[in-house]
Design a protein around this motif. Sequence first.
Motif, mmCIF file in Angstrom:
data_model
loop_
_atom_site.group_PDB
_atom_site.id
_atom_site.type_symbol
_atom_site.label_atom_id
_atom_site.label_comp_id
_atom_site.label_asym_id
_atom_site.label_seq_id
_atom_site.Cartn_x
_atom_site.Cartn_y
_atom_site.Cartn_z
ATOM 1 N N THR B 89 8.996 28.366 32.069
ATOM 2 C CA THR B 89 9.382 28.817 30.626
ATOM 3 C C THR B 89 8.222 29.954 30.393
ATOM 4 O OG1 THR B 89 10.318 27.088 29.642
ATOM 5 C CG2 THR B 89 9.189 28.377 28.273
ATOM 6 N N ALA B 90 6.887 29.701 30.846
ATOM 7 C CA ALA B 90 5.701 30.676 30.404
ATOM 8 C C ALA B 90 5.992 32.003 31.045
ATOM 9 C CB ALA B 90 4.559 29.964 31.053
ATOM 10 N N LYS B 91 6.351 31.909 32.368
ATOM 11 C CA LYS B 91 6.611 33.264 33.029
ATOM 12 C C LYS B 91 7.870 33.924 32.390
ATOM 13 C CE LYS B 91 5.389 35.090 37.518
ATOM 14 N NZ LYS B 91 4.376 35.473 37.179
ATOM 15 N N SER B 99 12.376 40.676 22.662
ATOM 16 C CA SER B 99 13.954 40.877 22.561
ATOM 17 C C SER B 99 14.665 39.962 23.090
ATOM 18 C CB SER B 99 14.361 42.437 22.897
ATOM 19 O OG SER B 99 13.854 42.627 24.399
ATOM 20 N N GLY B 100 13.832 39.224 23.998
ATOM 21 C CA GLY B 100 14.748 38.005 24.681
ATOM 22 C C GLY B 100 14.235 36.702 23.970
ATOM 23 N N GLN B 101 14.803 35.437 24.750
ATOM 24 C CA GLN B 101 14.689 34.017 24.264
ATOM 25 C C GLN B 101 14.698 33.045 25.235
ATOM 26 O OE1 GLN B 101 17.188 32.267 21.697
ATOM 27 N NE2 GLN B 101 15.808 31.272 20.585
ATOM 28 N N VAL B 102 13.632 32.295 25.439
ATOM 29 C CA VAL B 102 13.555 31.183 26.411
ATOM 30 C C VAL B 102 13.706 29.802 25.577
ATOM 31 C CG1 VAL B 102 12.557 30.034 28.358
ATOM 32 C CG2 VAL B 102 12.083 32.587 27.676
ATOM 33 N N VAL B 103 14.822 29.230 26.192
ATOM 34 C CA VAL B 103 14.832 27.571 25.406
ATOM 35 C C VAL B 103 14.415 26.731 26.555
ATOM 36 C CG1 VAL B 103 16.500 26.069 24.578
ATOM 37 C CG2 VAL B 103 16.974 28.193 24.177
ATOM 38 N N GLY B 115 4.436 19.973 27.192
ATOM 39 C CA GLY B 115 4.796 21.609 27.649
ATOM 40 C C GLY B 115 4.520 22.530 26.237
ATOM 41 N N ARG B 116 4.803 22.066 25.185
ATOM 42 C CA ARG B 116 4.669 22.754 23.897
ATOM 43 C C ARG B 116 3.154 23.078 23.840
ATOM 44 N NH1 ARG B 116 6.543 20.039 18.886
ATOM 45 N NH2 ARG B 116 8.791 20.040 20.272
ATOM 46 N N ASP B 117 2.279 21.973 23.804
ATOM 47 C CA ASP B 117 1.092 22.314 23.695
ATOM 48 C C ASP B 117 0.318 23.271 24.719
ATOM 49 O OD1 ASP B 117 1.052 20.473 21.457
ATOM 50 O OD2 ASP B 117 0.336 18.633 22.679
ATOM 51 N N LYS B 118 0.691 23.156 25.914
ATOM 52 C CA LYS B 118 0.365 23.752 26.921
ATOM 53 C C LYS B 118 0.786 25.320 26.913
ATOM 54 C CE LYS B 118 1.977 24.123 31.506
ATOM 55 N NZ LYS B 118 2.394 23.621 32.598
ATOM 56 N N LEU B 119 1.821 25.658 26.498
ATOM 57 C CA LEU B 119 2.269 27.124 26.241
ATOM 58 C C LEU B 119 1.688 27.609 25.134
ATOM 59 C CD1 LEU B 119 6.059 26.908 27.294
ATOM 60 C CD2 LEU B 119 4.112 27.230 28.545
ATOM 61 N N ASN B 127 8.918 33.781 21.314
ATOM 62 C CA ASN B 127 10.280 33.535 21.703
ATOM 63 C C ASN B 127 10.740 32.584 22.671
ATOM 64 O OD1 ASN B 127 8.741 34.114 24.103
ATOM 65 N ND2 ASN B 127 9.526 35.904 24.853
ATOM 66 N N VAL B 128 9.987 31.603 22.309
ATOM 67 C CA VAL B 128 10.358 30.076 23.026
ATOM 68 C C VAL B 128 10.700 28.931 22.160
ATOM 69 C CG1 VAL B 128 9.481 28.124 24.433
ATOM 70 C CG2 VAL B 128 8.604 30.479 24.753
#
Lengths: 218, 262
Positions: B89-91, B99-103, B115-119, B127-128
């Motif tokens: 997800t990070a990359k 303009s994009g999105q990552v789920v 994951g959320r804390d790390k990011l 955009n996540v």
Amino acid sequence: MPFAQLMTSGIELAMNQLLKLDEDSQQRLKKLSGKSLQVTIKELPWPLLFSFSEQIDVRAVMPSDKDLEPTTETVDCLIELNLETLPKLRDSSQLTQLIQQKQLNLVGDIYVAQTFSALLKDLDIDWEEQLSGYTGDVVAHQTFASMRTLFDTAKTQIEQGAIELGERLTQSDSIAVKPSEMFEFSKNVSELRSDTERLSARLALLEQAKKADTGLNN
Amino acid sequence: MSTPDTNDTSASTQTSESTTHFGFKQVDTSQKVNMVKDVFQSVAAKYDIMNDLMSFGVHRLWKRYTIDCSGVRAGHKVLDLAGGTGDLTAKFSRIVGESGQVVLADINDAMLKVGRDKLRDKGIVGNVQYVQANAEALPFPDNSFDIITIAFGLRNVTDKDKALASMYRVLKPAGRLLVLEFSKPTNDMLNKAYDMYSFHLLPKIGQLVANDADSYQYLAESIRMHPEQEVLKTMMETAGFEQTTYHNLTGGIVALHRGFKF
Ligand SMILES: C[S@@+](CC[C@H](N)C(=O)[O-])C[C@H]1O[C@@H](n2cnc3c(N)ncnc32)[C@H](O)[C@@H]1O
């Protein structure tokens, strides 16, 4: 081992570390935010794809993606060049000239290539400042005076080596090392070694001096 | 190629109506989800460091390879399924841009939280989106994503066919799925060495670093039970994916499968 990825992760790490050392680079990187640049170096098996955000991400374009050749719809700028031309990119003002001389193919937004080249060229890293965080100002300054001399010598030697290597790579005949080349190489190595030894002797002296200094102050 | 044993048949990873495997054990199908949950609940905090230790850091290269094969670009919508602590997800987030999105979707809230804390610490916000979801029944509309990745996740899923069908449904036409998963080493010697490593050394490292030999024993067993290269390819085709191919990495210890929806 996925070698392409090993290579791109090395390039990515090095670039981002360098950018971190120059506070002003973030400002210049912002100009590229959201853009992408694909660089095809003819001697490399994979084109490199740079994406810019608050950092630089480097990807290898895998051969299995040949069916999905990038176009300027997917990448903002595409450049294609020889390894030999690569160092010339450091001077962004030379880009148009290189294109005219057909040393460089460029499709898309030239601004992206120019800004990227300027970003790397204008890196202004105060190494002395970085080191003084560990050693204190005086030692850092002295060390750097010596380092600069050493680097200048090393740089000339490396540049010389690179030219020779370049010549050798383009000659498709024997890649075996000739005795004269081996001799030249050993000579370079021992010169470098004696330079390094001189530097470390100088460092030892400085350290002693520093110890004596602090001893007096106590 | 050896014939896959009964547990690895393409139709389903379930051995009968009511039981399935959990590592080498047979358990009630209804129980597996919770048992897998427990495993990842217990490894979540030490997950990243264990990944580096267990694979000598090479998992980072396997993940990079996956991203390189994804064709991702600015503006894309990406689902990082079973995304755990969010390495991919990070990359993806940096590449798809504003303009994009990552789920980032995962069944386990402990993994999602790590994951959320790390990011966030890495400055990745905006955009996540984080979604707790089971791969077998994805809570997204049809044709939602340009790219779906599932890295080291599919082997933990109880009904893999159902999960693949669900991924197919939420993928946009012309979109692609990438499955990165442990697989079968192509070389016998490597296979033996790898078995030694995963059954003897890995649980010990797990015990030492994460104080949790059982979870790492499960990981080793689940790797062995996962369908091998050709079988997974067929499963993807059955789910509807086209132009399905796979590429062995590090001698087949890991394989990346790719398929398109047209
Ligand atoms: C080995 S981790 C992989 C994490 C991450 N993709 C990576 O490569 O580092 C497997 C993840 O799959 C998740 N998982 C297991 N079963 C799942 C399911 N049915 N649906 C969604 N996620 C699941 C686990 O919670 C765990 O976070």
